[in-house]
Design a protein around this motif. Structure first.
Motif: not given
Length: 90
Positions: A11-15
Motif C-alpha cells: 500500500a506504500a508508494a513506490r517512487d
C-alpha cells in the motif's frame, strides 16, 4: 514489532517525491502499521514489543524480516533504529 500476516508494504508508494509515503508507519500507541500511496490508506493491527518507538519502517526492513526463518513470525525491532533479530545469535 511482529509483522502482520498481510502485505502492508504494497500500500506504500513506490517512487514518489513525497518520501514519507514510501515507508510503512508504525504507531506504537495504537498498535498498528499504516501505509499510504496518496490514493489509498491501509491500516493493520500489529503486535508491538517493549522498546518499540513510533516511526517509519522501510520497505527493505520489512522485506528482510520476511526472508527470515519461516517457522518464526517476521519481527523487526523498532527502537530508534531498525534491526531484525536472528534466532540463535546473541
Amino acid at each position: 514489532m511482529k509483522l502482520p500476516n498481510t502485505n502492508i508494504e504494497a500500500a506504500a508508494a513506490r517512487d514518489d517525491v513525497r518520501a514519507y509515503l514510501t515507508h510503512v508507519h508504525l504507531d506504537v500507541e495504537n498498535q498498528c502499521v499504516a501505509a499510504c500511496d496518496g490514493k489509498i490508506l491501509a491500516v493493520v493491527p500489529c503486535e508491538t514489543d517493549e522498546g518499540d518507538t513510533t516511526g517509519p519502517i522501510s520497505r527493505d526492513a520489512i522485506k528482510a524480516a520476511r526472508k527470515g526463518p519461516k517457522k518464526n513470525e517476521p519481527t523487526i525491532l523498532a527502537n530508534g533504529s531498525l534491526s531484525i533479530p536472528v534466532q540463535g545469535v546473541t
